[in-house]
Design an enzyme around this catalytic site. Sequence first.
Site, PDB file in Angstrom:
ATOM      1  N   HIS A   1      19.185  25.443  29.192  1.00  0.00           N
ATOM      2  CA  HIS A   1      20.523  24.923  28.917  1.00  0.00           C
ATOM      3  C   HIS A   1      21.417  25.939  28.218  1.00  0.00           C
ATOM      4  O   HIS A   1      22.636  25.785  28.195  1.00  0.00           O
ATOM      5  CB  HIS A   1      20.448  23.603  28.121  1.00  0.00           C
ATOM      6  CG  HIS A   1      20.082  23.733  26.679  1.00  0.00           C
ATOM      7  ND1 HIS A   1      18.833  23.425  26.193  1.00  0.00           N
ATOM      8  CD2 HIS A   1      20.808  24.111  25.598  1.00  0.00           C
ATOM      9  CE1 HIS A   1      18.810  23.584  24.886  1.00  0.00           C
ATOM     10  NE2 HIS A   1      20.010  24.008  24.499  1.00  0.00           N
TER      11      HIS A   1
ATOM     12  N   ASP B   1      13.120  23.097  30.699  1.00  0.00           N
ATOM     13  CA  ASP B   1      14.223  23.630  29.901  1.00  0.00           C
ATOM     14  C   ASP B   1      13.913  25.048  29.417  1.00  0.00           C
ATOM     15  O   ASP B   1      14.138  25.399  28.255  1.00  0.00           O
ATOM     16  CB  ASP B   1      14.542  22.722  28.712  1.00  0.00           C
ATOM     17  CG  ASP B   1      15.902  23.073  28.082  1.00  0.00           C
ATOM     18  OD1 ASP B   1      16.705  23.748  28.750  1.00  0.00           O
ATOM     19  OD2 ASP B   1      16.136  22.676  26.925  1.00  0.00           O
TER      20      ASP B   1
ATOM     21  N   SER C   1      19.128  26.924  19.674  1.00  0.00           N
ATOM     22  CA  SER C   1      18.412  26.679  20.929  1.00  0.00           C
ATOM     23  C   SER C   1      17.994  27.986  21.586  1.00  0.00           C
ATOM     24  O   SER C   1      18.785  28.921  21.709  1.00  0.00           O
ATOM     25  CB  SER C   1      19.297  25.896  21.905  1.00  0.00           C
ATOM     26  OG  SER C   1      19.373  24.556  21.549  1.00  0.00           O
TER      27      SER C   1
END
Length: 350
Positions: free
Chosen positions: A152, A182, A291
């Site tokens: 992402h 992911d 992230s």
Amino acid sequence: MTESQRPSGEYPMYPSYGNGEAAYPPPPSYQPVQPVFADPMGPGPAAEPPAPRRRVRKPVALLAAVAIAAAIVGGGTATVIAKLTDDGTATTAGSGVIPGTTVSQSDKGTVAGVAKALSPAIVEIGATSTAGQSTGSGVVITSDGEIVTNNHVIADASQIKVTLSTGKTYTADVVGTDADKDLALIKLQGASGLKTATLGDSSQVAVGDEVVAIGSPEGLTGTVTSGIVSALDRDVTVAKEGDNGQSQEQQGGGRQWPFEFGGQQFNGDTGESTTTYKAIQTDASLNPGNSGGALINMNGEIIGINSAMYSASSAAGQGSSGAGSVGLGFAIPVNTLKADLDTLRAGNGS
């Protein structure tokens, strides 16, 4: 009575020794040289030549002892290496640990030591897409610039810029992505001699283990936080696609990656296309921009890739500018990444 008929003087006569009887020849004036194989304990029949002296075998025994000692030392060394490149269990072929930079023995077990050793292997990722500019983090796994991050973070990006801890910037290309997990793999253009991170063994992680998170929250490169593993195997659901307007962590825009946990949605709507994975839960502070960064054990090994964080205020509909970490962060276990590396390198991800 028979008499000898030999002529006089044919055999020499020896004087008697006190008793009038004939005596044996006198002993020589020197000690006769004894045979080398004679029994050293005294006169007697000559002994058989002794077996070859054990001196020949002693070096063999000594070498064997040295070899055993070397094996023990070698095993100890391997154990030390294991504790530096694993989470303290074993760096054996079975553990699948991928070696890289580790914490020095003198700094082992300290947050400062982990930060010093691993910060050079954690990068900031800036991705440009139609949705704008986003910021995330990544982990260097090869010296020529392979970097692991979240899917992402770079989804739908038209350009990717990576900034090292030194401030040097590279352009990166997407090698492979796996939206189901992911995960993504990117590669720097023209990089060499980079410090790499050690990918540990997340199967050895236990609740209560101390951990360190390194990333670029809100674009603040190399930010270090610490905490513990607060739970394991949490079912976390995230969006698979990057086109829902909230897919990337936009610096200044206040967007966070939406996810579902415990039947609730956080940080926005995940959309219709989602994927669920078992995550490591940590109370180490994670914020937008973390992230794709590293969750690290106290030996300096990556045990997870940070992927989602919960913020109470953002869950209530506020932007991240007023939101902070409340101690609920989630990371993809590193063993999931290691199992997916070949697929990512082949560009065959989902």
